[in-house]
Design an enzyme around this catalytic site. Structure first.
Site, short mmCIF file in Angstrom:
data_model
loop_
_atom_site.label_atom_id
_atom_site.label_comp_id
_atom_site.label_asym_id
_atom_site.label_seq_id
_atom_site.Cartn_x
_atom_site.Cartn_y
_atom_site.Cartn_z
N GLY A 38 0.82 -1.11 0.04
CA GLY A 38 -0.14 0.15 0.17
C GLY A 38 0.96 1.16 0.00
O GLY A 38 1.72 1.55 1.10
N ALA A 39 0.91 2.06 -1.15
CA ALA A 39 1.49 3.24 -1.07
C ALA A 39 0.58 4.42 -0.92
O ALA A 39 0.62 5.35 -1.82
CB ALA A 39 2.13 3.40 -2.62
N ILE A 97 -0.44 6.34 4.79
CA ILE A 97 0.30 5.62 5.81
C ILE A 97 1.48 4.92 5.38
O ILE A 97 2.69 5.02 5.86
CB ILE A 97 -0.37 4.66 6.54
CG1 ILE A 97 -1.74 5.38 7.21
CG2 ILE A 97 0.24 4.01 7.69
CD1 ILE A 97 -2.71 4.48 8.09
N GLU A 136 2.19 -1.34 -4.57
CA GLU A 136 0.60 -0.62 -4.64
C GLU A 136 0.07 -1.11 -5.71
O GLU A 136 0.43 -1.26 -7.10
CB GLU A 136 1.02 1.09 -4.84
CG GLU A 136 -0.17 1.87 -5.18
CD GLU A 136 -1.30 1.60 -4.18
OE1 GLU A 136 -1.12 1.72 -2.96
OE2 GLU A 136 -2.57 1.13 -4.90
N GLY A 185 -5.11 0.43 4.36
CA GLY A 185 -6.39 1.10 4.67
C GLY A 185 -6.88 0.89 6.04
O GLY A 185 -6.37 0.06 6.64
N ALA A 229 -7.49 13.64 11.57
CA ALA A 229 -7.68 13.82 12.85
C ALA A 229 -8.41 15.34 12.87
O ALA A 229 -9.51 15.36 13.72
CB ALA A 229 -6.26 13.99 13.58
N HIS A 270 9.65 38.11 4.00
CA HIS A 270 10.80 37.86 2.97
C HIS A 270 11.93 37.67 3.88
O HIS A 270 12.23 38.70 4.34
CB HIS A 270 10.77 38.75 1.81
CG HIS A 270 11.94 38.28 0.90
ND1 HIS A 270 11.63 37.43 -0.19
CD2 HIS A 270 13.16 38.63 0.47
CE1 HIS A 270 12.45 37.33 -0.95
NE2 HIS A 270 13.45 37.88 -0.55
P1 NAD Z 1 -5.16 4.27 1.89
O1 NAD Z 1 -6.55 3.71 1.28
O2 NAD Z 1 -4.86 5.55 1.69
O3 NAD Z 1 -3.96 3.32 0.92
C1 NAD Z 1 -3.92 1.94 0.90
C2 NAD Z 1 -3.48 1.39 -0.26
O4 NAD Z 1 -3.21 0.03 -0.21
C3 NAD Z 1 -4.43 1.86 -1.54
O5 NAD Z 1 -3.71 2.57 -2.57
C4 NAD Z 1 -4.76 0.14 -2.13
O6 NAD Z 1 -4.66 0.49 -3.45
C5 NAD Z 1 -3.35 -0.64 -1.57
N1 NAD Z 1 -3.82 -1.98 -1.46
C6 NAD Z 1 -4.85 -2.58 -0.95
N2 NAD Z 1 -4.66 -3.83 -1.03
C7 NAD Z 1 -3.46 -4.13 -1.88
C8 NAD Z 1 -2.77 -5.23 -2.21
N3 NAD Z 1 -3.32 -6.46 -1.97
N4 NAD Z 1 -1.45 -5.17 -2.74
C9 NAD Z 1 -1.00 -3.71 -2.95
N5 NAD Z 1 -1.72 -2.76 -2.64
C10 NAD Z 1 -2.85 -2.81 -2.03
O7 NAD Z 1 -4.87 3.80 3.23
P2 NAD Z 1 -3.82 4.09 4.52
O8 NAD Z 1 -2.63 4.85 3.93
O9 NAD Z 1 -3.91 2.88 5.13
O10 NAD Z 1 -4.63 5.25 5.24
C11 NAD Z 1 -5.86 4.87 6.07
C12 NAD Z 1 -6.63 5.92 6.26
O11 NAD Z 1 -6.06 6.84 7.18
C13 NAD Z 1 -6.83 6.83 4.92
O12 NAD Z 1 -8.05 7.61 5.15
C14 NAD Z 1 -5.84 8.00 5.32
O13 NAD Z 1 -6.13 9.18 4.80
C15 NAD Z 1 -5.73 7.98 6.79
N6 NAD Z 1 -4.67 8.70 7.27
C16 NAD Z 1 -4.42 10.03 7.18
C17 NAD Z 1 -3.06 10.73 7.58
C18 NAD Z 1 -2.84 11.93 7.16
O14 NAD Z 1 -3.77 12.76 7.38
N7 NAD Z 1 -1.59 12.35 7.44
C19 NAD Z 1 -2.20 9.87 8.43
C20 NAD Z 1 -2.42 8.31 8.52
C21 NAD Z 1 -3.60 8.02 7.82
#
Ligand code: NAD
Length: 471
Positions: free
Chosen positions: A189-190, A193, A212, A279, A329, A453
Site C-alpha cells: 500500500g502506497a 500511511i 501498490e 487502509g 484527525a 521575505h
Molecule cells: P489508503 O487507502 O490511503 O492506502 C492503502 C493502499 O493500499 C491503496 O492505495 C490500495 O490500492 C493499496 N492496496 C490494498 N490492497 C493491496 C494489495 N493486495 N496489494 C497492493 N496494494 C494494495 O490507506 P492508508 O494509507 O492505510 O490510510 C488509511 C486512512 O487513514 C486513509 O483514509 C488516510 O487518509 C488516513 N490517514 C491520514 C493521515 C494524514 O492525514 N496524514 C495519516 C494516516 C492515515
C-alpha cells in the site's frame, strides 16, 4: 461514581476528546469512555492519532531526518560528524515520551474541565444507555445520558493474503514500534500511511519497496503534485512498484516471501519485514448492541446525516466512524466541536469543502480545495499558477529546495479553487490557503497580501503572481 450525564462520549481520540472538552466548556456534564492502554496497561488518551498514528509518525520522521542529515548532508554545511550511529530503542523512547506528554495533557484538560473519564469498553444499548465493562472484565455497569457521541475511531484493515504476526508481517502500529532497522523492508500500500512509514525507515537505512495495487500514484492528490512526489521519493531511494497487487506473504524462519502480480506476471520478493498498510476500517464491531438498531452501511460505517446525527435520536457519530469526509484527525476534531455546540444549541457546521489534507513525508504534501483533474472533469474554466520552492531564498538558505506550489483559480472570477503544495513545511503553509479560501479570496488577494521575505510562503505569493500575469 455518578451514572447520569448530559453527554457520554465514546472514544478519546481527537474527535472524542475535543468534543468532550467543548461540551464541558459549554456547561454540560460529561463522561468520556475509552479503552486504549499502552503496553504496560496504562491509560493513554489520544487514540490512534496520538498513540499509533500522526504524532508517533512525525516524531520518528524527525529523528530519521536528523540521522540522514548527519550521514549525508552535513559536509556542504562545512560540518563533519564522525561515527554517527542510530539507537532505535532510544528513538522509540523519545517518541513514546512525546506521546505520553501529549496524552497527559489531554488527561489534565479532562480534569480541569471536570470530565469523568472511564477506562472501559463501552457499548451503546439504546439512545440513552451505555454499558461499560472495565478492561479487567469485572462487573459491567450502565450509564445514562441525554446525548451520546460515538467517536470510537478506526483500525487497520487486515489483508487475508498477508496475515499479521507482528514479528515478520506487521501492522501499521507495530511499524512505529520496531526495535531495529530492517535491512530490507516491503510495504503493501502506497497510500498516506505506507508513504509516511516508508519515509521513516528508508531514511534510517532500510532498503524500502512499496507495492501498490493501483496503476496510478496518489490518485486523490492533484496529479501534477503526485508526479512531482513520485520523482522526489524515487530520487530519495524509495522503490515504488505501481500496479503491483500482493497475492501472498509467507514467513520463513528469518524472512518473509511476498508474492505480487503486475502486468509482467507474478514476482516474489524476500524481505526482513513486511508492513501491511492497506487502509483502515471503522471501529463499529460490538460498538452497539443489536437491539439498539444503530444503522451501519455494508462496510460498517455509521450512517449519519449532514449534522452527524445517527438514526437514533440524540446519538451522534464523528471522526473515522463515518464516510462524511476523509479519515483525518482534524476532520474528527471539527466534527467534535460541531456536535458539542449543536447539543448546546449553537449551529456551526463543518466546511468539508475546505478540509486541508496533509501527507507527513519529507518533503510534505498538503492541499485544500479541488484538484486540477477534478475541475477539468467538471468542465470548470480555470487558470493555474505554479512556483518552484527552489525559487524562494529561504528554501535555498535552508537547503530544502524540492517541491512546488500550485494555485488553481476560476478563469473569470479569479476566485481560488484549489491550492496544492509539495515542499518543506507544506503542512504549515497550507493554513494560509485555507484561510484565504474560507474568505473566498481571489488570487489577486494573495498577490496583494504582503508576505514576509525570505520565507517559504513566498512560493504561494509567487504562484499567485504567475496567475495574475496570465489573467
Ligand atoms: P489508503 O487507502 O490511503 O492506502 C492503502 C493502499 O493500499 C491503496 O492505495 C490500495 O490500492 C493499496 N492496496 C490494498 N490492497 C493491496 C494489495 N493486495 N496489494 C497492493 N496494494 C494494495 O490507506 P492508508 O494509507 O492505510 O490510510 C488509511 C486512512 O487513514 C486513509 O483514509 C488516510 O487518509 C488516513 N490517514 C491520514 C493521515 C494524514 O492525514 N496524514 C495519516 C494516516 C492515515
Amino acid at each position: 461514581m455518578q451514572s447520569s450525564f448530559d453527554v457520554i462520549v465514546i472514544g478519546a481520540g481527537p474527535a472524542g476528546y475535543s468534543s468532550a472538552i467543548r461540551c464541558a466548556q459549554l456547561g454540560l456534564k460529561i463522561a468520556c469512555i475509552d479503552n486504549w492502554c499502552d503496553k504496560k496497561g496504562l491509560v493513554s488518551l489520544g487514540g490512534t492519532y496520538l498513540n499509533a498514528g500522526c504524532v508517533a509518525s512525525i516524531a520518528l520522521l524527525e529523528s530519521a531526518k536528523i540521522y540522514q542529515l548527519l550521514n549525508h548532508n552535513l559536509e556542504e554545511h562545512g560540518i563533519r560528524a564522525e561515527a554517527v550511529s542510530v539507537d532505535i530503542p532510544q528513538m522509540m523512547q523519545r517518541k513514546n515520551s512525546i506521546v505520553n506528554t501529549l496524552s497527559r495533557q489531554i488527561a489534565d484538560s479532562f480534569a480541569e474541565h471536570k470530565i469523568t473519564y472511564i477506562q472501559a469498553k463501552a457499548k451503546l444499548l439504546n439512545e440513552r444507555l451505555v454499558e461499560i465493562t472495565p478492561l479487567d472484565k469485572t462487573a459491567s455497569s450502565i450509564l445514562e445520558a441525554k446525548h451520546i457521541i460515538l467517536a470510537s475511531g478506526s483500525s487497520p484493515i487486515d489483508l487475508s493474503c498477508a496475515p499479521i504476526d507482528n514479528e515478520f508481517i506487521i501492522d501499521t502500529t507495530m511499524a512505529l514500534n520496531l526495535d531495529a532497522v530492517p535491512k530490507r523492508l516491503a510495504i503493501i500500500g502506497a497510500g498516506v500511511i505506507g508513504l509516511e512509514l516508508a519515509s521513516i525507515w528508508n531514511r534510517l537505512g532500510a532498503e524500502t519497496i512499496l507495492l501498490e495495487a493501483q496503476e496510478s500514484f496518489l490518485s486523490l492528490t492533484d496529479q501534477q503534485i503526485a508526479r512531482e512526489a513520485y520523482r522526489i521519493y524515487t530520487d530519495q531511494g524509495l522503490e515504488l512498484r505501481l500496479g503491483a497487487r500482493v497475492i501472498s506473504a509467507k514467513k520463513g524462519s528469518k524472512k518473509v516471501t511476498v508474492e505480487y502480480q503486475d502486468n509482467d506476471g507474478t514476482h516474489a520478493l524476500r524481505v526482513d519485514k513486511l508492513i501491511v498498510a492497506t487502509g483502515r476500517k471503522p471501529n463499529t464491531e460490538n460498538l452497539a448492541a443489536a437491539e439498539a438498531d444503530l444503522l451501519l452501511d455494508e462496510n460498517g460505517y455509521v450512517h449519519i446525516d449532514e449534522n452527524c446525527r445517527t438514526n437514533l435520536p440524540g446519538v451522534y457519530a464523528i471522526g473515522d466512524l463515518t464516510l462524511l469526509g476523509p479519515m483525518i484527525a482534524h476532520k474528527g476534531i471539527e466534527e467534535g466541536l460541531f456536535v458539542a455546540e449543536q447539543i448546546a444549541g449553537i449551529h456551526n457546521p463543518v466546511n468539508y469543502e475546505l478540509l486541508p489534507s496533509v501527507i507527513f513525508t519529507d518533503p510534505e504534501i498538503a492541499w485544500v480545495g479541488q484538484t486540477e483533474q477534478a475541475l477539468r472533469a467538471m468542465g470548470e474554466s480555470i487558470k493555474i499558477g505554479t512556483y518552484p520552492i527552489s525559487g524562494t531564498a529561504r528554501a535555498q538558505a535552508v537547503g530544502q529546495t524540492e517541491g512546488m506550489v500550485k494555485i488553481i483559480a476560476h478563469a473569470d472570477t479569479d476566485v481560488i479553487l484549489g491550492v496544492h503544495i509539495i515542499g518543506p513545511q507544506a503542512s504549515e503553509m497550507i493554513a494560509e490557503a485555507v484561510l484565504a479560501m474560507e474568505f473566498s479570496a481571489s488570487s489577486e488577494d494573495l498577490v496583494r497580501t504582503i508576505h514576509a521575505h525570505p520565507t517559504l510562503a513566498k512560493a504561494l505569493h509567487g504562484a499567485a503572481l504567475k496567475l495574475k500575469s496570465k489573467g
